[in-house]
Scaffold this motif. Structure first.
Motif, short mmCIF file in Angstrom:
data_model
loop_
_atom_site.label_atom_id
_atom_site.label_comp_id
_atom_site.label_asym_id
_atom_site.label_seq_id
_atom_site.Cartn_x
_atom_site.Cartn_y
_atom_site.Cartn_z
N THR A 1 -1.66 2.73 2.40
CA THR A 1 -2.83 2.99 3.24
C THR A 1 -3.33 4.41 3.06
N SER A 2 -2.51 5.27 2.44
CA SER A 2 -2.90 6.63 2.10
C SER A 2 -1.92 7.13 1.05
N PHE A 3 -2.13 8.38 0.63
CA PHE A 3 -1.35 8.91 -0.48
C PHE A 3 -0.89 10.34 -0.18
N ALA B 1 -9.21 6.48 -9.30
CA ALA B 1 -7.87 6.17 -8.83
C ALA B 1 -7.92 5.24 -7.62
N LEU B 2 -6.74 4.78 -7.19
CA LEU B 2 -6.63 3.78 -6.13
C LEU B 2 -7.42 4.16 -4.88
N GLY B 3 -8.08 3.16 -4.30
CA GLY B 3 -8.82 3.35 -3.06
C GLY B 3 -10.26 3.73 -3.23
N GLY C 1 -10.77 13.26 0.09
CA GLY C 1 -11.46 13.11 1.36
C GLY C 1 -12.92 13.52 1.27
N ARG C 2 -13.79 12.74 1.90
CA ARG C 2 -15.22 13.06 1.95
C ARG C 2 -15.70 13.33 3.37
N THR C 3 -14.81 13.18 4.35
CA THR C 3 -15.11 13.49 5.74
C THR C 3 -13.89 14.17 6.35
N PRO C 4 -13.99 14.70 7.57
CA PRO C 4 -12.81 15.28 8.22
C PRO C 4 -11.76 14.24 8.62
N PHE C 5 -12.07 12.95 8.43
CA PHE C 5 -11.21 11.91 8.97
C PHE C 5 -10.57 11.01 7.92
N ASP C 6 -10.82 11.27 6.63
CA ASP C 6 -10.28 10.36 5.61
C ASP C 6 -9.41 11.08 4.57
N ALA C 7 -8.83 12.19 4.95
CA ALA C 7 -8.00 12.95 4.01
C ALA C 7 -6.84 12.10 3.51
N GLY C 8 -6.67 12.06 2.20
CA GLY C 8 -5.55 11.37 1.59
C GLY C 8 -5.65 9.85 1.56
N GLN C 9 -6.75 9.29 1.98
CA GLN C 9 -6.86 7.82 2.01
C GLN C 9 -7.16 7.22 0.65
N THR C 10 -7.65 8.02 -0.28
CA THR C 10 -7.83 7.58 -1.66
C THR C 10 -7.00 8.49 -2.57
N LEU C 11 -6.63 7.97 -3.72
CA LEU C 11 -5.74 8.72 -4.62
C LEU C 11 -6.54 9.67 -5.51
#
Length: 389
Positions: free
Chosen positions: A29-31, A194-196, A244-254
C-alpha cells in the motif's frame, strides 16, 4: 506506423525475496527505503526548522552568464557518424532525450542525416517543460534556466520513462503534449514508471490507454521493440528517495532508477532519477548502487544528480551532494558520468541554503581531486548532446 511491443523478461534481482523489503504490506500500500543509509524520515519539526530557522543563507540566482549555458539542440545530427551513435541530450534538471544507435542501413548508401525514417529508439527521461514544478501555474518553484527548445521542437518520442512522481520529474504538461503529438501523427508510444504510478497516467484525463503504460517493481526487466527502428531492454532499479504529489500521499508510489540496454550497439545507460547515497547520520552507504554495477557489469553512460542537497543534515537521505554522486559513479562502474539535477530550478527548501553555482563547482573539484574530471566525469550544457562513445 512502426509497431511497438513490450515484453516482460526475467527479474534481474540476484537475491529475490518473498516479500520485498521496500514494500509496506502485501500487496504493498506504500513503499519505504529499506537500508540503514536512509537513516530516518524527517518530521514536521525538522521541516519547520529548515524553512524558518536562522541557519538560512539565501543567495539570489546570479545573472545568466554565471549559470549553466543553454544551447539550441541539434540532437547529435551534426556528427558524420550520427547513425551509429548512442546519444543523450540534456533538457535541463533531470530531463534527457536519449536515442539509441540506428539499425544498420539495408541499402549500400545510408540515408542522409535529415532523414526522418532513419533513427534510433527515442526515450524521454523525466522531462519537465513547465515554468513551475508545482500543481499550479502561479505558485511553487520556478525555473531560472529556460528549456533549450519548445515541446513542438522535441523530436518524436517512442518511450517515456519516469523515475518518480515529484513535480520536478513528472510534468503533466510535457506528458500531455508528447502523447497528443504521437496520437496525431498516428505513432505508438509507451510510458514506464514504478509501482503505483500507472493510475496517474490513466487518470490524468489525457486519454492514455491501459496497454500504453507499464509499471515496474525494482529489478523488473522488459524488452521493448520498435519495428524497423530497434530494440532495448529496460530495467527498473532501486534508488534511495521518496515520492508524493500532495502532503497526503508520501510514499504511496514507488521511486526508482532505470537501466537502458541498447541491443543494437550493446551500450548500457544508467539513469539515476533522483536519489541519495548516504544520510549524513548513517554509518553505511546505500548498497543498491554496487549491486546495480555488479548485475550489469558497468555502464557506458550514466546520469547522476549533483544538486539541491542543502542543508545536508536534512537533505542527504534523499538527495546527493557531488561527493556522494562521485561514489555512485564508482559503485555502478560507469565509463562516462554526467552531472544533472542542478542549474534549472530551486527546491522549496534548498533555495534558502544552496548557491546554484555551488553544485557544478563541487562536482568538478571532487572529480578532479581523484583524476576523473573530463576523463570519466563531466558536465554539459543544457541542450548539448553527449555520446556514449
Amino acid at each position: 506506423m512502426a509497431r511497438l511491443s513490450v515484453r516482460s523478461l526475467s527479474s534481474r534481482n540476484l537475491a529475490p525475496e518473498k516479500l520485498p523489503a521496500h514494500w509496506n504490506g502485501n500487496p504493498p500500500t506504500s513503499f519505504k527505503n529499506p537500508w540503514p543509509s536512509f537513516s530516518k524520515q524527517h518530521g514536521l519539526l525538522d521541516v519547520f526548522k529548515i524553512r524558518f530557522g536562522n541557519e538560512r543563507n539565501f543567495v539570489p540566482v546570479p545573472s545568466r552568464d554565471e549559470l549553466v549555458k543553454v544551447r539550441k539542440p541539434t540532437w547529435g545530427r551534426e556528427s558524420p557518424i550520427w547513425q551509429q551513435e548512442f546519444k543523450a541530450t540534456w533538457l535541463g534538471h533531470a530531463g534527457w532525450l536519449v536515442e539509441t544507435a540506428c539499425l544498420a542501413p539495408t541499402t549500400e548508401v545510408a540515408p542522409s542525416a535529415d532523414s526522418k525514417e532513419y533513427r534510433g529508439i527515442r526515450i524521454l527521461f523525466d522531462a519537465v517543460f513547465s515554468e513551475r514544478t508545482s500543481p499550479v501555474e502561479w505558485f511553487g518553484p520556478k525555473r531560472y534556466t529556460p528549456t533549450p527548445c519548445t515541446l513542438d521542437e522535441l523530436p518524436e518520442v517512442d518511450l517515456v520513462v519516469i523515475s518518480h512522481n515529484h513535480y520536478d520529474h513528472l510534468d503533466i504538461a510535457t506528458i500531455a503534449h508528447v502523447y497528443k503529438k504521437s496520437k496525431l501523427a498516428g505513432r505508438e508510444i509507451h510510458f514506464f514508471a514504478a509501482l503505483g504510478n500507472k493510475q496517474w497516467f490513466l487518470g490524468a484525463g489525457l486519454g492514455i490507454l491501459e496497454n500504453e503504460v507499464s509499471e515496474c517493481d525494482w529489478w523488473d526487466s522488459l524488452n521493448v521493440d520498435v519495428e524497423g527502428v530497434g530494440s532495448v531492454k529496460l530495467t527498473c532499479t532501486p534508488a534511495q528517495h521518496t515520492s508524493g504529489r500532495t502532503p497526503f500521499d508520501a510514499g504511496q508510489t514507488l521511486w526508482c532508477s532505470w537501466v537502458l540496454e541498447d541491443l543494437q550497439s550493446s551500450k548500457k545507460l544508467f539513469f539515476s532519477g533522483d536519489t541519495a547515497y548516504k544520510a549524513t547520520s548513517a554509518k553505511t552507504a546505500c548498497p543498491a548502487f554496487k549491486q546495480i554495477g555488479e548485475v550489469f557489469g558497468g555502464f557506458d553512460l550514466a546520469m547522476v544528480p549533483i544538486g539541491l542537497y542543502s542543508p545536508q543534515w536534512f537533505m542527504s537521505n534523499v538527495h546527493c551532494c557531488p561527493e556522494d554522486s562521485l561514489e555512485i559513479h564508482k559503485d555502478i562502474r560507469s565509463r562516462k558520468t554526467l552531472g544533472m539535477h542542478y542549474g534549472t530550478v530551486r527546491g522549496g527548501l534548498s533555495a534558502q541554503y544552496e548557491d546554484v553555482r555551488e553544485p557544478p563547482r563541487r562536482w568538478q573539484e571532487c572529480c578532479a581531486k581523484e583524476g576523473k574530471w573530463e576523463t570519466e566525469c563531466w558536465l554539459c550544457d543544457v541542450g548539448e548532446t553527449v555520446t556514449a562513445a
